[in-house]
Structure formats: C-alpha cells, structure tokens
Write a protein that holds these residues in place. Sequence first.
Motif, mmCIF file in Angstrom:
data_model
loop_
_atom_site.group_PDB
_atom_site.id
_atom_site.type_symbol
_atom_site.label_atom_id
_atom_site.label_comp_id
_atom_site.label_asym_id
_atom_site.label_seq_id
_atom_site.Cartn_x
_atom_site.Cartn_y
_atom_site.Cartn_z
ATOM 1 N N SER A 129 -84.818 -49.236 -29.028
ATOM 2 C CA SER A 129 -85.073 -48.504 -30.396
ATOM 3 C C SER A 129 -84.752 -46.279 -29.746
ATOM 4 C CB SER A 129 -86.818 -48.264 -30.080
ATOM 5 O OG SER A 129 -87.233 -49.242 -30.412
ATOM 6 N N LYS A 130 -83.843 -46.172 -28.324
ATOM 7 C CA LYS A 130 -83.846 -45.298 -28.014
ATOM 8 C C LYS A 130 -82.310 -45.434 -27.594
ATOM 9 C CE LYS A 130 -87.930 -43.115 -25.449
ATOM 10 N NZ LYS A 130 -88.064 -42.824 -24.282
ATOM 11 N N LEU A 131 -81.716 -44.701 -27.964
ATOM 12 C CA LEU A 131 -79.900 -44.568 -28.471
ATOM 13 C C LEU A 131 -79.580 -44.154 -26.561
ATOM 14 C CD1 LEU A 131 -79.130 -42.983 -31.723
ATOM 15 C CD2 LEU A 131 -79.158 -45.746 -30.824
ATOM 16 N N SER A 132 -80.471 -43.296 -26.275
ATOM 17 C CA SER A 132 -79.986 -43.018 -24.988
ATOM 18 C C SER A 132 -79.889 -44.347 -23.518
ATOM 19 C CB SER A 132 -80.736 -41.384 -24.260
ATOM 20 O OG SER A 132 -82.250 -41.918 -24.443
ATOM 21 N N GLN A 133 -80.940 -45.254 -23.999
ATOM 22 C CA GLN A 133 -81.061 -46.305 -22.532
ATOM 23 C C GLN A 133 -79.859 -46.881 -22.335
ATOM 24 O OE1 GLN A 133 -83.302 -49.041 -26.123
ATOM 25 N NE2 GLN A 133 -82.444 -50.006 -24.295
ATOM 26 N N PRO A 134 -79.566 -47.236 -21.527
ATOM 27 C CA PRO A 134 -78.611 -47.687 -20.798
ATOM 28 C C PRO A 134 -77.872 -48.949 -22.046
ATOM 29 C CG PRO A 134 -79.952 -47.733 -19.624
ATOM 30 C CD PRO A 134 -80.722 -47.771 -20.238
ATOM 31 N N LEU A 135 -76.952 -49.212 -22.164
ATOM 32 C CA LEU A 135 -76.983 -50.028 -23.074
ATOM 33 C C LEU A 135 -76.834 -51.534 -22.465
ATOM 34 C CD1 LEU A 135 -74.707 -51.202 -25.243
ATOM 35 C CD2 LEU A 135 -72.407 -51.188 -24.073
ATOM 36 N N GLN A 136 -77.593 -52.626 -23.911
ATOM 37 C CA GLN A 136 -77.645 -53.564 -23.753
ATOM 38 C C GLN A 136 -76.711 -54.766 -24.413
ATOM 39 O OE1 GLN A 136 -80.245 -55.139 -22.366
ATOM 40 N NE2 GLN A 136 -81.324 -53.285 -21.588
ATOM 41 N N SER A 137 -75.945 -55.291 -23.869
ATOM 42 C CA SER A 137 -74.994 -56.607 -24.313
ATOM 43 C C SER A 137 -75.959 -57.260 -25.388
ATOM 44 C CB SER A 137 -74.832 -57.696 -23.396
ATOM 45 O OG SER A 137 -75.684 -58.662 -22.492
ATOM 46 N N GLN A 138 -77.019 -57.450 -25.350
ATOM 47 C CA GLN A 138 -78.035 -57.899 -26.083
ATOM 48 C C GLN A 138 -78.426 -57.524 -28.244
ATOM 49 O OE1 GLN A 138 -79.337 -57.167 -23.957
ATOM 50 N NE2 GLN A 138 -79.936 -59.366 -22.312
ATOM 51 N N LEU A 139 -77.469 -55.933 -27.419
ATOM 52 C CA LEU A 139 -77.469 -55.973 -28.954
ATOM 53 C C LEU A 139 -75.989 -56.202 -29.741
ATOM 54 C CD1 LEU A 139 -77.527 -52.040 -27.981
ATOM 55 C CD2 LEU A 139 -78.805 -53.774 -29.556
ATOM 56 N N ILE A 140 -74.527 -56.903 -29.213
ATOM 57 C CA ILE A 140 -73.797 -57.674 -30.013
ATOM 58 C C ILE A 140 -73.714 -58.832 -29.595
ATOM 59 C CG2 ILE A 140 -70.967 -57.553 -29.234
ATOM 60 C CD1 ILE A 140 -71.611 -54.697 -27.332
ATOM 61 N N GLU A 141 -73.730 -59.521 -30.990
ATOM 62 C CA GLU A 141 -73.719 -61.626 -31.049
ATOM 63 C C GLU A 141 -72.626 -61.655 -29.872
ATOM 64 O OE1 GLU A 141 -74.878 -62.220 -32.638
ATOM 65 O OE2 GLU A 141 -75.224 -60.710 -34.775
ATOM 66 N N ALA A 165 -75.860 -47.086 -32.243
ATOM 67 C CA ALA A 165 -76.534 -46.569 -33.153
ATOM 68 C C ALA A 165 -76.190 -47.570 -34.301
ATOM 69 C CB ALA A 165 -76.254 -45.115 -33.578
ATOM 70 N N GLU A 166 -74.671 -47.953 -35.013
ATOM 71 C CA GLU A 166 -74.368 -48.987 -35.777
ATOM 72 C C GLU A 166 -74.603 -50.519 -35.333
ATOM 73 O OE1 GLU A 166 -70.454 -49.910 -37.916
ATOM 74 O OE2 GLU A 166 -70.826 -48.673 -36.753
ATOM 75 N N ARG A 167 -74.819 -50.976 -34.650
ATOM 76 C CA ARG A 167 -75.122 -51.515 -33.976
ATOM 77 C C ARG A 167 -76.460 -52.021 -34.274
ATOM 78 N NH1 ARG A 167 -70.083 -55.410 -33.570
ATOM 79 N NH2 ARG A 167 -68.451 -53.809 -32.252
ATOM 80 N N ILE A 168 -77.429 -51.423 -34.003
ATOM 81 C CA ILE A 168 -78.961 -51.674 -33.301
ATOM 82 C C ILE A 168 -78.990 -51.280 -35.151
ATOM 83 C CG2 ILE A 168 -80.809 -50.207 -33.478
ATOM 84 C CD1 ILE A 168 -79.377 -48.960 -30.935
ATOM 85 N N VAL A 169 -79.450 -51.103 -36.019
ATOM 86 C CA VAL A 169 -79.435 -50.901 -37.339
ATOM 87 C C VAL A 169 -78.176 -52.202 -38.306
ATOM 88 C CG1 VAL A 169 -78.242 -49.335 -39.979
ATOM 89 C CG2 VAL A 169 -78.992 -48.106 -37.888
ATOM 90 N N GLU A 170 -77.354 -52.473 -37.052
ATOM 91 C CA GLU A 170 -77.186 -53.714 -37.990
ATOM 92 C C GLU A 170 -77.584 -55.085 -37.608
ATOM 93 O OE1 GLU A 170 -72.437 -54.279 -36.961
ATOM 94 O OE2 GLU A 170 -71.681 -52.580 -38.305
#
Length: 446
Positions: A129-141, A165-170
Amino acid sequence: FCKAAFDFTAEQMNDPGFDMLAALGFSKADIEAANTYCCGAMTLEGAPFLKPEHYAVFDCANPCGRTGKRFLSVESHIRMLAAAQPFISGAISKTINMPNAATVEDCKEAYMLSWKLGLKANALYRDGSKLSQPLQSQLIEDDEAEEGVAELMEKNPAERVPLVAERIVERVIERVVASHERRRLPQRRKGYTQKAVVGGHKVYLRTGEYEDGSLAEVFIDMHKEGSAFRSLMNNFAIAISIGLQYGVPLEEFVEAYTFTRFEPSGIVEGNDAIKMATSLLDYIFRELAISYLGRNDLAHVQPADVLPDTVGKGTAAESNLPDGSGRPEIAAVVQRVASTGYVRNRLMVLQGGQAAAGAATASRGNTALDLAVAEMDEVKVQKTVAESLATELKSSTAIDSRAEKIRMARARGYEGDNCHECGNFTLVRNGTCLKCDTCGSTTGCS
C-alpha cells in the motif's frame, strides 16, 4: 584472469548488468542454487533437519525471502494483542500486517474481531500500500520476476516509484466502470415510510426500491420548516435519488453524510435503532444504511436487543381431578407482535370469569371437595384477571407518559416540547426561538 581465461571483453566487465555465470553457461536453476548456498535463502522453509510441523515457531509478519510462503495470519496478530491488552493501560503500538491480496471485507473482519476482544487500537497495513516501502518480489508475476527485478534495479529510486505503482494498480485495483445510462424505476414501486422526531422536528422518510429490493430514491418531508428549507430538502432528496439511479453506491452517500453536525439534532423518537442524531442528514443516512446496507454499527440499539420478549401463548393442559375427569386450565394469553412500532395486543382472559367458575362447580357436584376446588379455581381466575389488568394499565401508562409530560409542561407555562440536549420539557419562548431553563441550550439564534 577473466579476460585471459574466459575471453571477456572490457565492455562486458564494466557493464553493471553483466551476468558472468550465465555467460559461462550455467542455468538459472544452477545460479539460484549457488546463490542460496552462498548468500542464504532468507527463510527456514525447506531447511534440512527442520520438521515442517516446527515451521510455525519461526513464522514472521510477511513471507521471508524469494521462496518463502508462510507468514502470521491477521487473526494471530490480533489475538496476541488481546492477550496483552488487559495488562496495559493504553493502546498497543503494533502493526497488523495483511497480505497484498487482502480485501475490504478482510479489513472489516479484523476490526470486528479487535472490537470483540477488547482492543483499544488496531493498526492495519496491507502489503504494497505504500510506494515507499522496500520492493517486494510478490508484486511481480513469477514468470517475469527475473526480468522485472532487473528492469527495476536498473532505474534510480525516483524512476522506480511509477513502475511499482503501476504494478500495484494492475494487481490490486479492480476498475468498475459504471454505465452512464440512468436506471429508471417502474411506475409502481415498493418502499417504506419511517416517521421520527429529530430534535423536536417531525421527519417523514419515504423510499423507493427497484425490483431486487435495492434503494433507488428517497423523499424527505418535515413538519416544522419554511418554504425555503422545504425546497432545499426536496431538491437534496432529488439529487440523491438521481445519483442512486446513475449507479452511485449508497455506501458513498453514507460515508459522506453521517456524523455531520447542525440543527436540528438531538434525541430521536420513533426509530427503533437510532436514538441520537447529530443532524437531520446524519439520521437519514443512518436509517438508510441500517435498512439497506446492514450497517448495524451505525445503530445505537442492536436488532437483537429490540426483539419482543417471549411471554407465551397460554396453555390448555389437562389436570386430573379426584373423580378422574379432566378440565382445561384457565390461562391468560399475552401476545406481543413484532412489527412496525412493536404493536402490543390487548390482554384477554379465555374461559374465565364468574360464569366459567359457576359452570365448573355445577359439573362437579355438591361435595365439599368439589366446592373447595371451585373456590380455588375462582381465586385463580380473579388473580389472573387482576394481573392482566395491571399489565394492560402499565402498558397504557407508558404510552401516555409523553402526552402527560407535555400537558404538565404547558400547565407550568412551558411550550411543551422537549429539549434536544437534556430531554426535559422546560423550553420557553425566547424571541423566535426556544430556550431550555434546565441546561440553557437554545434551538436557534437566541
């Protein structure tokens, strides 16, 4: 050494994205196995000599590493807080982590469980939910994880934010495009009318429903208002109705207008679930939310608390007399019907009175035992009748209590309306408004 042994060029060696192991011919599986062996898996899942039934001891708030799947459930967070809350005077500063796939209903259930367990605070955070949090690999297929991570890591932090943000929205947001066509009602439609008194002002709320029972229109009529206020409320109701027919969710109106504060406000009479309102709009949308959305959290009285008490429908049990004959017991039937306003039927005595007792005495004969039984039955009938009359008198007294208070207030020189702040019938005329002699509050500009 690399140039001599493997014939790598200077451009390859200076390229930050150059993968030496892949260039040497190792597969992705071999590279990941070597990376895990050298740098660690960042998770205990799959570790040798560790039994799967012991994994729960090492669970964390989020999945660990690239291959980790286990994490603490939301309920476990809340129950840990509930175990410690009785020993702490204030709230607990503890974030309850939720997975990226958590829904609005999951959040509602988490808040409801926290309330039931007596927690003073609940801080929910949904992963991603926060764009400033460390990148999570779960955001990517999974199938594009390698390429996605490489693409993002090549960017600077400022350029990564739009991509994440685009990944999260998708992955999270489900876009629902409402139709621009107006859904009109049939000429004959169903609905209900609710009468109530808000701060001394009568309000009639009428609704219109679609065939499926969903809300489609509202009408608001008031008792004490001028032409300008009447027109304003009528046009406000028309605007709400048009919004509903164009697909605006009722939840949006409820969130926008509940807890608004202006006059008239105060004690609500005539509504079974709502007892106080901070404004007229607060009352109206509380009522609509309770009736059409099941939002009992906006009610002051829960539905289970206003159900009628079980009094019984009377009995006709057989009592064996000494001569072996059976006789129906005399019973008072008290029935309370749960409908609009909770109608209480009048109390009636079946097979009672002097005539019933006399007939029973004649049928048993003139023996001393029969006469004694008849006298006992007569006393029981008289006691039942007295209890029924007392109950009916108590009910009628409660109904007329408000009218009696109004008559007493007017006899003492007051206006007869109750104060919207303290509830006392001590309002006196003060210019064009009313002032309460008990608490000093006013109903308007005075």
